[in-house]
Write a protein that holds these residues in place. Structure first.
Motif, PDB file in Angstrom:
ATOM      1  N   UNK A  86      27.208  27.256  45.996  1.00 54.06           N
ATOM      2  CA  UNK A  86      26.491  27.232  44.695  1.00 54.06           C
ATOM      3  C   UNK A  86      25.216  26.277  44.060  1.00 54.06           C
ATOM      4  N   UNK A  89      22.593  26.447  45.641  1.00 51.65           N
ATOM      5  CA  UNK A  89      21.382  27.499  45.485  1.00 51.65           C
ATOM      6  C   UNK A  89      20.928  27.212  43.876  1.00 51.65           C
ATOM      7  N   UNK A  93      16.912  26.654  43.342  1.00 54.19           N
ATOM      8  CA  UNK A  93      16.123  27.546  41.957  1.00 54.19           C
ATOM      9  C   UNK A  93      15.659  27.510  40.807  1.00 54.19           C
ATOM     10  N   UNK A  94      16.112  26.742  39.961  1.00 53.69           N
ATOM     11  CA  UNK A  94      16.074  27.070  38.287  1.00 53.69           C
ATOM     12  C   UNK A  94      15.624  24.944  38.098  1.00 53.69           C
ATOM     13  N   UNK A 100      14.950  17.885  44.732  1.00 49.30           N
ATOM     14  CA  UNK A 100      14.241  17.163  45.215  1.00 49.30           C
ATOM     15  C   UNK A 100      15.346  15.524  45.446  1.00 49.30           C
TER      16      UNK A 100
ATOM     17  N   UNK B  25      25.297  35.522  44.222  1.00 45.76           N
ATOM     18  CA  UNK B  25      23.998  34.230  43.958  1.00 45.76           C
ATOM     19  C   UNK B  25      23.493  34.685  45.645  1.00 45.76           C
ATOM     20  N   UNK B  26      23.316  34.614  46.719  1.00 43.50           N
ATOM     21  CA  UNK B  26      22.818  34.948  47.516  1.00 43.50           C
ATOM     22  C   UNK B  26      22.084  35.904  47.744  1.00 43.50           C
ATOM     23  N   UNK B  29      20.298  35.039  42.989  1.00 45.04           N
ATOM     24  CA  UNK B  29      19.773  33.566  42.583  1.00 45.04           C
ATOM     25  C   UNK B  29      18.647  33.142  43.990  1.00 45.04           C
ATOM     26  N   UNK B  31      17.159  34.444  46.203  1.00 45.45           N
ATOM     27  CA  UNK B  31      16.421  35.842  46.878  1.00 45.45           C
ATOM     28  C   UNK B  31      14.895  35.118  46.276  1.00 45.45           C
ATOM     29  N   UNK B  32      13.913  34.768  46.713  1.00 41.58           N
ATOM     30  CA  UNK B  32      12.843  35.289  45.700  1.00 41.58           C
ATOM     31  C   UNK B  32      11.763  36.168  45.603  1.00 41.58           C
ATOM     32  N   UNK B  87       6.946  18.655  46.747  1.00 44.39           N
ATOM     33  CA  UNK B  87       7.250  17.731  46.079  1.00 44.39           C
ATOM     34  C   UNK B  87       7.669  17.386  47.838  1.00 44.39           C
ATOM     35  N   UNK B  89      10.117  16.140  51.459  1.00 44.55           N
ATOM     36  CA  UNK B  89      11.693  15.809  50.627  1.00 44.55           C
ATOM     37  C   UNK B  89      12.438  14.573  51.474  1.00 44.55           C
ATOM     38  N   UNK B  90      13.328  13.851  50.971  1.00 35.01           N
ATOM     39  CA  UNK B  90      13.502  12.392  51.415  1.00 35.01           C
ATOM     40  C   UNK B  90      13.830  13.166  53.189  1.00 35.01           C
ATOM     41  N   UNK B  91      14.342  14.253  53.142  1.00 32.94           N
ATOM     42  CA  UNK B  91      14.867  14.374  55.164  1.00 32.94           C
ATOM     43  C   UNK B  91      13.837  14.598  55.506  1.00 32.94           C
ATOM     44  N   UNK B 112      10.686  24.821  51.805  1.00 32.31           N
ATOM     45  CA  UNK B 112      11.581  26.411  51.874  1.00 32.31           C
ATOM     46  C   UNK B 112      10.871  27.522  51.265  1.00 32.31           C
ATOM     47  N   UNK B 114       9.407  29.767  48.824  1.00 35.47           N
ATOM     48  CA  UNK B 114       9.758  30.212  47.448  1.00 35.47           C
ATOM     49  C   UNK B 114       8.313  30.891  46.402  1.00 35.47           C
TER      50      UNK B 114
END
Lengths: 192, 361
Positions: A86, A89, A93-94, A100, B25-26, B29, B31-32, B87, B89-91, B112, B114
């Motif tokens: 949660x 997510x 989003x926010x 990052x 949430x899925x 939140x 969903x873009x 940006x 990512x560290x991965x 991702x 978005x």
């Protein structure tokens, strides 16, 4: 017990990484450089504190009154996993900037033993709510302290002549052992 | 009775409460909305945002190479994200050089989607297709290497350059493994691979233990910047070990068919005689095609091998047979330590670094 004492104990005398050797997987694999070690540390502090803060009421307000305490192992795991998902997510989003630095580490520690360990210890030691939160926060900070010290040492080690078979995880385990010995010097200062 | 029911109820209600929370949430939140992927400024794909770039590209039949199933551990799915990728990512950083980062290169599996994203994908990657194939032949080449012939069903033909690789989709998983094509480009309706059994390896284990003739397998490709430079006129040195035979065989057979005038010397390193394969085929090419020379070397021959050829590491054999000449280019495929050693010999023999092409595995 005074909150400060608990905090101090989790940092030095009862460090979750160096006394209990919990959370070793990320401790060894993410300690190669300081920046990622820091990111991982912050993520651990955050997840430990939040999960302990949620697991405490689940145990004392739901499981104890219903006499279902034995479920705590399973339930703690489920809440930790769901909560981390949660939070991920939401940050994604926010709070993209936070995502990052911290977000990418969240899934890595969802099923970490140190996180579950903290929730279980707080029950075993009969901590109050405030004590539990301080204990969890302190454990996270203690773990961060240990991984940052480790990554500092490993940065120096890049210039050291290490026997071939020990390069990487091998020498890291040995260093962790020596660090644990050093931390034993704090033992006895506080009894938990 | 109650002490059994209550824990079950508690367990179920807390678990389902959390599940509902995550599902909500899925939906709200994570969903873009609709996002556009703009590829090389001309193609536009509209997707429902929230998932990784790699998964959208594969859904839309753009087969990016990826060997780890999107876990960010192989570093194959590199592409340029010109806008909207956020940006680095560290991965991703372990797989990206400073030059890559300056060029806006990212790993498709970590980005991702978005918002609208602008991408730069090389044309040859866009041309990569997915092929439905049927296994026609499986045979043992050595004690641990199998030759597998895939007949292409849909599409029926593949275009590739000698030396390139395809990816094998392991059935019922999302995992892919890359293997060099061993057949030459003129055979467009079939693909041959040489797959060595690696103990514990997911794909090689599947191929060696489960795969049967007649099975349906999906391949994607062709990929890779390790391929024969046909415009060049320089003489060719090939060096391979183990399954590194595959792309080199493709290159040699291709040059043979074309009747190339370039001189080709092929050094193949193996441990014992039982590790040598395709010997007769290469010897036959040698007879018909005087420009081609095949020099195998065994590093640890045993007495039963009755071996009268070259003995020792392949690099020693190269030292012995190669002339100092700047007008040569080299194609290497094999395990990294072997390649490293071979590059040293090649540069000492006057081959410029920019003329050495290699494929590590």
């Amino acid at each position: 017990m005074a909150l400060f004492m608990i905090f101090f104990a989790t940092l030095f005398t009862h460090n979750i990484a160096l006394t209990y050797f919990l959370g070793m997987c990320p401790f060894i694999s993410v300690s190669k450089n300081l920046k990622t070690a820091w990111g991982m540390g912050v993520a651990v502090v955050f997840v430990m504190t939040v999960t302990a803060a949620i697991n405490w009421p689940i145990y004392y307000k739901v499981l104890v009154p219903l006499k279902a305490e034995f479920l705590y192992y399973v339930l703690f795991i489920i809440t930790i996993a769901a909560l981390v998902q949660f939070v991920e997510m939401v940050t994604e989003r926010y709070l993209p900037a936070l995502q990052v630095t911290l977000g990418v580490f969240l899934p890595l520690i969802t099923v970490n033993c140190a996180i579950l360990g903290v929730s279980l210890f707080m029950i075993l030691r009969n901590y109050s709510y405030a004590q539990s939160v301080v204990f969890a926060f302190g454990s996270g900070v203690g773990w961060t302290l240990a991984i940052i010290a480790m990554s500092g040492i490993r940065t120096k080690l890049m210039f050291a002549d290490i026997p071939k078979g020990l390069v990487g995880p091998g020498i890291t385990m040995i260093i962790a052992g020596i660090m644990a010995l050093a931390f034993m010097g704090f033992a006895g200062m506080v009894g938990v | 009775m109650m002490e059994v029911l209550i824990p079950i109820l508690v367990m179920c209600s807390i678990a389902s409460g959390l599940a509902v929370l995550l599902a909500v949430a899925d939906k709200y939140i994570a969903s873009y909305g609709e996002c556009k992927l703009i590829i090389n400024k001309d193609t536009e794909i509209t997707v429902e945002g929230g998932d990784t770039l790699l998964s959208y590209l594969i859904d839309n039949e753009i087969y990016m190479p990826s060997a780890c199933g999107g876990k960010g551990t192989c570093g194959y799915c590199k592409l340029k994200v010109l806008e909207g990728g956020g940006t680095v990512l560290p991965t991703e950083t372990p797989f990206l050089t400073k030059h890559d980062i300056a060029q806006a290169v990212r790993l498709a599996c970590q980005v991702k989607v978005k918002k609208d994203v602008e991408l730069g994908i090389p044309d040859d990657l866009l041309a990569a297709q997915q092929f439905k194939t049927v296994i026609e032949i499986i045979e043992d080449l050595t004690h641990d290497i199998k030759r597998i012939v895939f007949k292409l069903i849909d599409p029926e033909k593949i275009e590739f350059k000698a030396g390139q690789y395809v990816q094998f989709c392991i059935p019922e998983t999302t995992e892919y493994r890359a293997y060099s094509v061993a057949s030459q480009p003129s055979i467009a309706d079939r693909i041959e691979l040489m797959i060595r059994h690696i103990p514990g390896g997911l794909c090689s284990g599947y191929v060696h233990e489960c795969l049967e003739e007649g099975d349906e397998i999906f391949l994607t490709g062709a990929y890779g910047d390790f391929y024969l430079r046909e415009e060049s006129t320089k003489d060719i040195i090939c060096v391979a070990g183990g399954c590194g035979m595959a792309p080199i065989r493709s290159i040699v057979k291709h040059l043979h068919e074309k009747g190339s005038t370039r001189k080709i010397t092929y050094f193949f390193g193996a441990r014992q005689k039982r590790d040598l394969f395709c010997t007769e085929e290469l010897r036959a090419i040698e007879k018909e095609f005087p420009n081609f020379k095949y020099i195998p070397a065994l590093s640890e021959p045993i007495s039963e091998d009755d071996w009268d050829g070259e003995v020792g590491l392949i690099t020693a054999t190269m030292q012995k047979h190669m002339k100092h000449d700047e007008n040569q280019e080299a194609y290497l495929c094999g395990p990294p330590p072997m390649l490293e050693a071979a590059v040293k010999v090649l540069t000492a023999k006057g081959v410029s670094k920019s003329d050495i092409y290699y494929d590590e595995f």
